[in-house]
Design a protein around this motif. Sequence first.
Motif, PDB file in Angstrom:
ATOM      1  N   LEU A  50       0.878  -1.089   0.069  1.00 43.39           N
ATOM      2  CA  LEU A  50       0.067   0.158  -0.025  1.00 43.39           C
ATOM      3  C   LEU A  50       0.665   1.105  -0.048  1.00 43.39           C
ATOM      4  O   LEU A  50       0.714   2.093  -0.828  1.00 43.39           O
ATOM      5  CB  LEU A  50      -1.005  -0.064   1.180  1.00 43.39           C
ATOM      6  CG  LEU A  50      -1.652   1.295   1.683  1.00 43.39           C
ATOM      7  CD1 LEU A  50      -2.538   1.699   0.278  1.00 43.39           C
ATOM      8  CD2 LEU A  50      -2.413   1.250   2.869  1.00 43.39           C
ATOM      9  N   ILE A  51       1.651   1.546   0.876  1.00 42.95           N
ATOM     10  CA  ILE A  51       2.496   2.547   1.215  1.00 42.95           C
ATOM     11  C   ILE A  51       3.366   3.069  -0.169  1.00 42.95           C
ATOM     12  O   ILE A  51       3.511   4.138  -0.618  1.00 42.95           O
ATOM     13  CB  ILE A  51       3.206   2.538   2.502  1.00 42.95           C
ATOM     14  CG1 ILE A  51       2.471   2.545   3.664  1.00 42.95           C
ATOM     15  CG2 ILE A  51       4.281   4.002   2.642  1.00 42.95           C
ATOM     16  CD1 ILE A  51       3.070   2.406   4.786  1.00 42.95           C
ATOM     17  N   SER A  52       4.094   1.849  -0.562  1.00 39.19           N
ATOM     18  CA  SER A  52       4.930   1.984  -1.881  1.00 39.19           C
ATOM     19  C   SER A  52       3.882   2.316  -3.004  1.00 39.19           C
ATOM     20  O   SER A  52       4.532   3.213  -3.868  1.00 39.19           O
ATOM     21  CB  SER A  52       5.444   0.719  -2.369  1.00 39.19           C
ATOM     22  OG  SER A  52       6.278   0.040  -1.279  1.00 39.19           O
ATOM     23  N   LEU A  53       2.765   2.015  -2.867  1.00 39.53           N
ATOM     24  CA  LEU A  53       2.101   2.348  -4.136  1.00 39.53           C
ATOM     25  C   LEU A  53       1.576   4.005  -4.003  1.00 39.53           C
ATOM     26  O   LEU A  53       1.350   4.674  -5.120  1.00 39.53           O
ATOM     27  CB  LEU A  53       0.779   1.595  -4.236  1.00 39.53           C
ATOM     28  CG  LEU A  53       0.858   0.063  -4.818  1.00 39.53           C
ATOM     29  CD1 LEU A  53      -0.247  -0.841  -4.256  1.00 39.53           C
ATOM     30  CD2 LEU A  53       0.936  -0.097  -6.485  1.00 39.53           C
ATOM     31  N   ILE A  54       1.397   4.248  -2.968  1.00 38.36           N
ATOM     32  CA  ILE A  54       0.866   5.796  -2.664  1.00 38.36           C
ATOM     33  C   ILE A  54       2.103   6.553  -3.118  1.00 38.36           C
ATOM     34  O   ILE A  54       1.953   7.743  -3.446  1.00 38.36           O
ATOM     35  CB  ILE A  54       0.395   5.869  -1.174  1.00 38.36           C
ATOM     36  CG1 ILE A  54      -0.784   5.271  -0.851  1.00 38.36           C
ATOM     37  CG2 ILE A  54       0.557   7.476  -0.742  1.00 38.36           C
ATOM     38  CD1 ILE A  54      -1.479   5.455   0.467  1.00 38.36           C
ATOM     39  N   MET A  55       3.369   6.093  -2.654  1.00 33.82           N
ATOM     40  CA  MET A  55       4.532   6.868  -2.994  1.00 33.82           C
ATOM     41  C   MET A  55       4.690   6.880  -4.541  1.00 33.82           C
ATOM     42  O   MET A  55       5.165   7.807  -5.013  1.00 33.82           O
ATOM     43  CB  MET A  55       5.781   6.016  -2.258  1.00 33.82           C
ATOM     44  CG  MET A  55       6.035   5.948  -0.533  1.00 33.82           C
ATOM     45  SD  MET A  55       6.243   7.659  -0.054  1.00 33.82           S
ATOM     46  CE  MET A  55       4.724   7.996   0.423  1.00 33.82           C
ATOM     47  N   ALA A  56       4.410   5.808  -5.190  1.00 31.99           N
ATOM     48  CA  ALA A  56       4.539   5.919  -6.634  1.00 31.99           C
ATOM     49  C   ALA A  56       3.499   6.936  -7.299  1.00 31.99           C
ATOM     50  O   ALA A  56       3.931   7.513  -8.008  1.00 31.99           O
ATOM     51  CB  ALA A  56       4.313   4.292  -7.279  1.00 31.99           C
TER      52      ALA A  56
END
Length: 237
Positions: A50-56
């Motif tokens: 989740l957090i990686s996807l938000i960062m992307a």
Amino acid sequence: MSKPFQFKQFTVHQDKTAMKVGTDGVLLGAWTKIEDTVNSILDIGSGTGLISLIMAQRSFAEVIDAVELNNEAYIQSVENFERSDWGDRLFCYHASFQQFTEEIEEKYDLIVSNPPFYNSTYKELEEDRAMARHSESLTFEDLLKGVSLLLSEKGSFSVVIPFSEEETFIEIAETYLLFPQRIARVKGSINSEIKRSLVQFSFTKTKVELSELCIEISRHNYTDEYTELVKDFYLKM
């Protein structure tokens, strides 16, 4: 079977892992300050990714790496990364953070983590969820030591922790020359106690930018501040 969680620009499948999409991860991803110069990001303990996807979604960083120890969560992260629009920028390592720290020589401009909470009351949960939520698998000391080694000189580290652990966490961080830049203390509603702290650190000691974030005025009646923070992600905001 858990239903996929649909966000505005990506979907998080969560059927394989005990750790589901939660407010903590969305808050951390949305609140973290991302400088224009950030080219590489590391997500410690990716869970569903989740957090990686938000960062992307939020950045132009060319490299967004994640590290996840739990096998099912690792598989889930990889699948969610591959299904997203940013699969070419996202990569997940299957390892403990301690192993990862020993093997990786690159430095990251931004490191983010929703780390395991230490509270022993989680021990009665099923094993996967307990491991993800119990800091014996990754102590604050190990987390901060690794961050201090992997963070670039002008980079920053952003984390969500229980408010009750904020003081201790900051004290440990300072032994690794990591100093708080921003702190947001989060409570569920106007009359509830502060439950979480969002903290962003760097190697530069400066005056802390302190704020408080309240999520709801009443049940499902969200504050303007919270709505503004998460409106780019949640479908109903």
